[in-house]
Every structure is written in structure tokens, then in C-alpha cells.
Design a protein around this motif. Structure first.
Motif, mmCIF file in Angstrom:
data_model
loop_
_atom_site.group_PDB
_atom_site.id
_atom_site.type_symbol
_atom_site.label_atom_id
_atom_site.label_comp_id
_atom_site.label_asym_id
_atom_site.label_seq_id
_atom_site.Cartn_x
_atom_site.Cartn_y
_atom_site.Cartn_z
ATOM 1 N N ILE A 77 54.925 33.715 54.820
ATOM 2 C CA ILE A 77 54.427 32.494 55.447
ATOM 3 C C ILE A 77 55.532 31.456 55.342
ATOM 4 O O ILE A 77 55.860 31.004 54.238
ATOM 5 C CB ILE A 77 53.139 31.989 54.763
ATOM 6 C CG1 ILE A 77 52.097 33.104 54.715
ATOM 7 C CG2 ILE A 77 52.603 30.756 55.463
ATOM 8 C CD1 ILE A 77 51.648 33.618 56.069
ATOM 9 N N ASN A 78 56.114 31.107 56.484
ATOM 10 C CA ASN A 78 57.260 30.207 56.512
ATOM 11 C C ASN A 78 56.878 28.852 57.106
ATOM 12 O O ASN A 78 55.939 28.750 57.915
ATOM 13 C CB ASN A 78 58.401 30.820 57.332
ATOM 14 C CG ASN A 78 58.858 32.153 56.778
ATOM 15 O OD1 ASN A 78 58.823 32.376 55.565
ATOM 16 N ND2 ASN A 78 59.284 33.051 57.652
ATOM 17 N N ALA A 79 57.633 27.840 56.733
ATOM 18 C CA ALA A 79 57.420 26.499 57.287
ATOM 19 C C ALA A 79 57.900 26.466 58.732
ATOM 20 O O ALA A 79 59.005 26.916 59.037
ATOM 21 C CB ALA A 79 58.161 25.467 56.452
ATOM 22 N N ASP A 80 57.061 25.955 59.637
ATOM 23 C CA ASP A 80 57.425 25.888 61.050
ATOM 24 C C ASP A 80 58.334 24.706 61.352
ATOM 25 O O ASP A 80 58.966 24.665 62.417
ATOM 26 C CB ASP A 80 56.164 25.793 61.912
ATOM 27 C CG ASP A 80 55.326 27.055 61.827
ATOM 28 O OD1 ASP A 80 55.907 28.148 61.763
ATOM 29 O OD2 ASP A 80 54.084 26.947 61.793
ATOM 30 N N ALA A 203 59.113 18.882 49.264
ATOM 31 C CA ALA A 203 59.797 18.922 50.554
ATOM 32 C C ALA A 203 60.158 20.359 50.920
ATOM 33 O O ALA A 203 60.514 21.165 50.057
ATOM 34 C CB ALA A 203 61.055 18.063 50.507
ATOM 35 N N VAL A 204 60.058 20.661 52.205
ATOM 36 C CA VAL A 204 60.399 21.997 52.702
ATOM 37 C C VAL A 204 61.238 21.859 53.955
ATOM 38 O O VAL A 204 61.249 20.815 54.613
ATOM 39 C CB VAL A 204 59.124 22.822 53.004
ATOM 40 C CG1 VAL A 204 58.310 23.049 51.752
ATOM 41 C CG2 VAL A 204 58.277 22.139 54.077
ATOM 42 N N GLN A 205 61.971 22.929 54.272
ATOM 43 C CA GLN A 205 62.812 22.958 55.447
ATOM 44 C C GLN A 205 62.282 23.976 56.447
ATOM 45 O O GLN A 205 61.557 24.920 56.087
ATOM 46 C CB GLN A 205 64.252 23.321 55.059
ATOM 47 C CG GLN A 205 64.892 22.364 54.073
ATOM 48 C CD GLN A 205 65.025 20.959 54.626
ATOM 49 O OE1 GLN A 205 65.362 20.784 55.817
ATOM 50 N NE2 GLN A 205 64.778 19.961 53.794
ATOM 51 N N THR A 206 62.651 23.798 57.701
ATOM 52 C CA THR A 206 62.218 24.722 58.745
ATOM 53 C C THR A 206 62.633 26.157 58.400
ATOM 54 O O THR A 206 63.786 26.418 58.055
ATOM 55 C CB THR A 206 62.838 24.333 60.100
ATOM 56 O OG1 THR A 206 62.476 22.993 60.411
ATOM 57 C CG2 THR A 206 62.359 25.263 61.205
ATOM 58 N N GLY A 207 61.678 27.077 58.478
ATOM 59 C CA GLY A 207 61.949 28.483 58.191
ATOM 60 C C GLY A 207 61.873 28.849 56.729
ATOM 61 O O GLY A 207 61.983 30.035 56.380
ATOM 62 N N GLN A 208 61.685 27.898 55.839
ATOM 63 C CA GLN A 208 61.617 28.188 54.409
ATOM 64 C C GLN A 208 60.335 28.956 54.096
ATOM 65 O O GLN A 208 59.258 28.599 54.563
ATOM 66 C CB GLN A 208 61.652 26.889 53.606
ATOM 67 C CG GLN A 208 61.517 27.088 52.097
ATOM 68 C CD GLN A 208 61.527 25.773 51.349
ATOM 69 O OE1 GLN A 208 62.044 24.765 51.838
ATOM 70 N NE2 GLN A 208 60.962 25.773 50.152
ATOM 71 N N GLN A 209 60.463 30.042 53.295
ATOM 72 C CA GLN A 209 59.271 30.796 52.917
ATOM 73 C C GLN A 209 58.500 30.029 51.857
ATOM 74 O O GLN A 209 59.038 29.661 50.815
ATOM 75 C CB GLN A 209 59.641 32.183 52.387
ATOM 76 C CG GLN A 209 58.411 33.011 51.996
ATOM 77 C CD GLN A 209 58.747 34.448 51.648
ATOM 78 O OE1 GLN A 209 59.642 35.040 52.265
ATOM 79 N NE2 GLN A 209 58.042 35.007 50.680
ATOM 80 N N LEU A 210 57.211 29.821 52.130
ATOM 81 C CA LEU A 210 56.358 29.067 51.219
ATOM 82 C C LEU A 210 55.557 30.002 50.316
ATOM 83 O O LEU A 210 55.310 29.690 49.156
ATOM 84 C CB LEU A 210 55.419 28.170 52.021
ATOM 85 C CG LEU A 210 56.104 27.262 53.056
ATOM 86 C CD1 LEU A 210 55.063 26.494 53.849
ATOM 87 C CD2 LEU A 210 57.083 26.317 52.379
ATOM 88 N N LEU A 211 55.160 31.126 50.853
ATOM 89 C CA LEU A 211 54.407 32.138 50.096
ATOM 90 C C LEU A 211 54.389 33.400 50.933
ATOM 91 O O LEU A 211 54.957 33.443 52.035
ATOM 92 C CB LEU A 211 52.983 31.651 49.788
ATOM 93 C CG LEU A 211 52.123 31.198 50.986
ATOM 94 C CD1 LEU A 211 51.294 32.354 51.536
ATOM 95 C CD2 LEU A 211 51.190 30.066 50.569
#
Length: 370
Positions: A77-80, A203-211
Motif C-alpha cells: 500500500i503506497n502513498a498516491d 510526512a510521506v512522499q509519493t510512492g512511499q510504501q506505508l504498509l
């Protein structure tokens, strides 16, 4: 008489000395037959033993396949888009259903995020493959090439792939926001929350895996199956993995068709293990998987306590024949409760000695007591 004695006294003395010497030598070297007579008398006394007929027991029928340890598949699950986590609805190890909210993501200021209906290429590819498999299986079923059960499995696989595709589309649509907008990310499939690497206000970046969503295990066992195996093996079928001189319980969790051009249909069964203590099992290992198909067969067996083993790995039992204990070498199979399976041929009316097996010898006289 006295004259006769004096006349032959030297001969008599020599004879007495020779007899005495002979007796002493025989006694010293145990040359007297007394012990043999005694042991013969003792051996002729029947040994009292217990005996039982050959037993017929039910043995579970299992199928054995070579299995490989593989890393469990998971869906990342990645950040959009870039921003920060506004709300987090799940925890590590939590079971979730498809469509269940996972987190809420707020976009960074001065950022424009356009609405997008594109879906993961992997999810789309899975759906396309499932659709192709279904179409191919439907044609095979129409000409009688496969049983209905296989077509039903292909249908189930297609339905799962379609549900994953729909969930992924919904997830992508729900994440469409504008500047300072929010997006709620939902689970595309059923699974266990794994590798959770974010937290509220982080904070998260585009495409970063969250879980990621997976089976909750680091590894699973994969075994090949043939077409005929599908009549006996299904989802939830119990299994036992034999590896590293240990056994691990598990059950079949997924079965996927693997059909290649110009080849007979084959399948891969994925097995979820009950546990993997201390991460003992690693991807790349292999072992034997015993699959309990829920059927049983009758086999000949004897009490385990009546089986003797020698240093060469051979097995023996004593049978009572005509009042004697006769030692017989046998081939053994599995242990079933208190019995051991006998795979070699034995007369059905054989009586197996069950007591004093370490105190008797081959050919000893015996008496069976009740």
C-alpha cells in the motif's frame, strides 16, 4: 588280596593320579556335560507369554508432495501523493477486509493532485490472466477435456481477481484530491496488516510504501498438484510439512491453475503454516508435505511394543507357532496410535508374542496364557 595290591600298587597309584588329573582338567575347562544337561532341562520348560492375532486398523490416507518454502505474497500500500498521515485506522497484525479504510492522507500545500482512474499494473495483469484462464477452461469443459470442478475453480479465481481490480479502482478514485484535500485509502484485498511503517502526522512522499497486506506469515509452502488431485485436495485440507527432522502443521489456503500452452493443466497449492518458530523456515528450503485427504484404509498392524529392532535397522517379531517362539523379520510402515503397520506378508491367523520378547530366543518352548 594284600599280595595282589602290593604286586600292582604302582599301577594303581598311577591310575589314580591320572584319573585325578583328568577330573581336575575337566572341571577347570567346564568339560563336564552337567551344565548342558541343566540348560536343556530349563529350555524345555515352556515360557509363559501373551500373544495376540494380527490386528486390522484404520490408517489415514495421505498424499505426499515435494514442497518449496517461498516468501509469502503481499500487496504493498503506497502513498498516491506527498503529504502527511491525518488518521491511521489499523495496527500491525490486524486482519482487514477488502474495502476497509486503512488511513487518511492529507496532501501537501501548494500541490495539485489530479484525479486518476489508473490501477496497479499488477492487479490488472492478474485479472487479465484470470480471464484468459477462465476462457480457456470453459472451452476445455465444453469439449469434455476437464471436470466441472476445475471450471468452478477458474471461475472463483476470476471472481477474486475481478474483486481485487474493483477494489483497486475504488482506492485510486478515492485518493483523487485537490490542493489541501484528503484521501481515505482502503484495503484492496482481505489480509493481515504487515510492515506498517507510518504513524499519524508523519510526512510521506509519493510512492512511499506505508504498509502491506499479506497472510501474516513471512513464508508459505507451495506444492504442485495434478488434475486428479483436485478431487481430493481443497481449501482447508490439513497438511504436515516434514523438514529439518521436524514437522509443521498447516492447511491449504489457495489453489491456482498453472496452464501453459500445449501442456496438461496443472496447479499450485499454497499452504499456510500454523507457525514458524524463531523464523526457522527460510525461502529456498524444501521438504515433503503430507496431505490428509480425509480418507482411511485398513492395514495389518501389531502392537508397537511387540516389535524388536537391531543395530542394522531391521525389525522383527516373535510369532507363536506349534508351541514355539519363532523370530521373523518384518517390514514396517507407519505408527498408528499404539500399533505399528506391517507391510510384509504374514499369515492372517498368526499369533504375535506381546510379552517377554526380550527374554526368549528363537525356537524356545512357550505357553500362551490369557
Amino acid at each position: 588280596m594284600k599280595k595282589l595290591f602290593y604286586k600292582h600298587r604302582m599301577t594303581i597309584v598311577i591310575t589314580i593320579l591320572l584319573l585325578t588329573t583328568t577330573l581336575l582338567l575337566n572341571a577347570n575347562y567346564n568339560l563336564f556335560p552337567f551344565e548342558r544337561w541343566t540348560s536343556q532341562l530349563i529350555s524345555q520348560t515352556p515360557v509363559r507369554i501373551t500373544a495376540t492375532p494380527i490386528n486390522i486398523v484404520n490408517k489415514p490416507v495421505t498424499i505426499t508432495r515435494a514442497g518449496s518454502i517461498e516468501a509469502s505474497t503481499s500487496v504493498p500500500i503506497n502513498a498516491d501523493f506527498s503529504g502527511h498521515i491525518s488518521e491511521l485506522y489499523v495496527t500491525e497484525g490486524q486482519a482487514v477486509k477488502a474495502g476497509q479504510p486503512l488511513l487518511k492522507l492529507k496532501a501537501s500545500s501548494n500541490q495539485t493532485v489530479s484525479q486518476s482512474t489508473e490501477v496497479s499494473q499488477q492487479v490488472q495483469a492478474d485479472y487479465d490472466n484470470a480471464l484468459n484462464e477462465f476462457n480457456r477452461y470453459q472451452k476445455l469443459y465444453e469439449i469434455g477435456g476437464i471436470p466441472r470442478r476445475q471450471l468452478e475453480m477458474a471461475t472463483t479465481h476470476l471472481q477474486e481477481a475481478k474483486a481485487n481490480l474493483t477494489n483497486a479502482q475504488n482506492t485510486m478514485q478515492s485518493s483523487a484530491v485537490t490542493v489541501n484535500g484528503f484521501a481515505t485509502m482502503t484495503a484492496p484485498i482481505d489480509g493481515i496488516v504487515m510492515s506498517l511503517s507510518t504513524a499519524p502526522e508523519k510526512a510521506v512522499q509519493t510512492g512511499q510504501q506505508l504498509l502491506s497486506l499479506g497472510s501474516g506469515q513471512e513464508v508459505e509452502v507451495v506444492i504442485p498438484l495434478g488434475q486428479n488431485d483436485l478431487y481430493l485436495i481443497h481449501l482447508g485440507t490439513p497438511t504436515t510439512l516434514e523438514i529439518l527432522h521436524q514437522t509443521f502443521a498447516g492447511q491449504v489456503s489457495r489453489i491456482y491453475p498453472q496452464v501453459e500452452a500445449n501442456q496438461s493443466p496443472s496447479f499450485l497449492a499454497h499452504i499456510k503454516l500454523a507457525n514458524n518458530p524463531a523464523g526457522l523456515l527460510k525461502p529456498g528450503m524444501s521438504g515433503n508435505v503430507h496431505i490428509n485427504i480425509g480418507q482411511s484404509a485398513t492395514v495389518a498392524a501389531v502392537p508397537t511394543a511387540s516389535v524388536l529392532h537391531d543395530g542394522q535397522g531391521r525389525s522383527f517379531i516373535y510369532t507363536a507357532i506349534n508351541g514355539k517362539a519363532i523370530l521373523q523379520q518384518v517390514s514396517i510402515g507407519e505408527t498408528i496410535d499404539d500399533f505399528t503397520e506391517i507391510t510384509s506378508d504374514l499369515p492372517q491367523n498368526s499369533m504375535v508374542v506381546t510379552s517377554s520378547i526380550n527374554d526368549i530366543k528363537n525356537g524356545d518352548q512357550i505357553t500362551i496364557i490369557q
